[in-house]
Design an enzyme around this catalytic site. Structure first.
Site, mmCIF file in Angstrom:
data_model
loop_
_atom_site.group_PDB
_atom_site.id
_atom_site.type_symbol
_atom_site.label_atom_id
_atom_site.label_comp_id
_atom_site.label_asym_id
_atom_site.label_seq_id
_atom_site.Cartn_x
_atom_site.Cartn_y
_atom_site.Cartn_z
ATOM 1 N N ALA A 100 -11.485 1.273 5.360
ATOM 2 C CA ALA A 100 -10.520 0.571 4.528
ATOM 3 C C ALA A 100 -9.799 1.520 3.570
ATOM 4 C CB ALA A 100 -11.220 -0.542 3.753
ATOM 5 N N HIS A 101 -8.868 0.954 2.792
ATOM 6 C CA HIS A 101 -8.021 1.777 1.924
ATOM 7 C C HIS A 101 -8.821 2.500 0.841
ATOM 8 C CE1 HIS A 101 -7.162 -2.081 -0.697
ATOM 9 N NE2 HIS A 101 -8.432 -1.780 -0.617
ATOM 10 N N ASN A 102 -8.395 3.744 0.603
ATOM 11 C CA ASN A 102 -8.938 4.605 -0.450
ATOM 12 C C ASN A 102 -10.403 4.990 -0.252
ATOM 13 O OD1 ASN A 102 -6.768 2.694 -2.205
ATOM 14 N ND2 ASN A 102 -6.613 4.913 -2.435
ATOM 15 N N GLN A 149 0.849 -1.195 0.000
ATOM 16 C CA GLN A 149 0.000 0.000 0.000
ATOM 17 C C GLN A 149 0.888 1.251 0.000
ATOM 18 O OE1 GLN A 149 -3.791 -0.848 0.256
ATOM 19 N NE2 GLN A 149 -2.485 -2.400 -0.699
ATOM 20 N N ARG A 187 -4.270 3.036 5.093
ATOM 21 C CA ARG A 187 -3.658 3.862 4.065
ATOM 22 C C ARG A 187 -4.153 3.437 2.689
ATOM 23 N NH1 ARG A 187 0.744 4.302 5.917
ATOM 24 N NH2 ARG A 187 1.848 5.356 4.229
#
Length: 320
Positions: free
Chosen positions: A208-210, A167, A187
């Site tokens: 969660a990511h994004n 990530q 991240r």
């Protein structure tokens, strides 16, 4: 010490009216129309609850750390920039090229990775962890056990085994944000995970990511938001909800407790899923009915088709 009372009659139950004359608070926040009911000193305000929210800060108390001090046990990288009046408690670790704004308080045992930033006036409670490249705006409050910037859950299947996708993004948190205890914000995979201004996130929430969360949205405890979902401004998400990945949720949406969101929401309003608690015997009967729904639907469609065929054969002039 005498206390500060608050009377918000629009939300009071009947017993409070009977006991208000016995109020022993040193002062009471009350609206103009109800001041005659209060036997003690009154502070007249438009909305007692809003006024209390602002006054409550004065009663919150200090954390036992001398303001503007840096504990001798703190480990601070030489490239870190620490502004004036920053409070750093014992055993804090601050990595390379971090920037800490004026008036920030960092609680004991907190760890900031490299390239992190904390805006002026923010409070980081004890035992918070920032991985590398986490940037937080001004006047934020992050509670104990929160982890910002851990790896998103990114893996690829490779001959039956999981291959880690590293990530490479960071986390960006706006100003006036509150993040609850035990909450995790991952991240981004390439771009960052974004939390807008004025967002409030309760305890034990997973972002969660994004994920992108719009300004002034509120998310209650134990909710999980899967990767790359965008939640608009001014939304409210109640406790224990599950929101799947790559969704768009429009501004002004309200999601009720324990709901599963698996499709885009493109029209503001309230949304629910699941069933509420009921007596166990009734719940068991309903489970059986749920399992029969598909079969019942097929039978209903078959009956509709047969009825249409019958209707087409009926002569409208047969005297019926």
């Amino acid at each position: 010490m005498r206390t500060l009372g608050i009377l918000r009659f629009s939300q009071c139950k009947t017993p409070l009216f009977a006991t208000v004359e016995k109020c022993r608070a040193g002062a009471v926040l009350v609206s103009e129309e109800h001041k005659a009911l209060v036997p003690t000193a009154c502070l007249i305000v438009d909305d007692p609850y809003i006024a209390y929210a602002r006054v409550s800060r004065l009663f919150s108390g200090a954390d036992g750390v001398q303001m503007g001090s840096i504990a001798s046990s703190a480990v601070i990288a030489p490239t870190a920039t620490i502004d004036a009046d920053v409070t750093i408690a014992p055993n804090v670790v601050i990595g390379e090229n971090c920037k800490i704004g004026s008036g920030v308080s960092v609680g004991a045992n907190t760890v900031l990775g490299n390239e992190c930033e904390i805006g002026a006036g923010s409070v980081i409670q004890p035992n918070v962890t920032f991985y590398n490249d986490v940037k937080v705006g001004e006047d934020c409050r992050i509670h104990s056990g929160a982890v910002l910037g851990a790896d998103g859950f990114g893996f690829a299947q490779n001959n039956g085994q999981w291959l880690k996708i590293y990530q490479l993004g960071g986390v960006r948190v706006g100003s006036r944000v509150e993040i609850g205890a035990g909450t995790t914000i991952d991240r981004g995979a390439l771009d960052h995970t974004y939390i807008g201004d004025g967002v409030i996130i309760d305890n034990q929430v997973q972002i969660a990511h994004n994920v992108v969360i719009g300004d002034n949205t509120a998310i209650a405890g134990c909710t999980a938001v899967a990767g790359s979902t965008h939640i608009g401004e001014g939304c409210t998400v109640a406790g224990a909800c599950g929101i799947t990945g790559h969704l768009e949720i429009v501004a002004g949406t309200h999601i009720t407790a324990m709901s599963l969101v698996s499709k885009n929401i493109d029209s503001a309003g309230a949304y629910s899923s699941g069933t509420v608690a009921e007596p166990h015997s009734q719940w068991k009967r309903n489970v059986v009915r749920f399992r029969q729904l598909d079969d019942m639907s097929r039978k209903l469609k078959k009956l509709e088709a047969e009825f249409k065929q019958y209707k087409a054969k009926v002569d409208p002039n047969d005297g019926c």
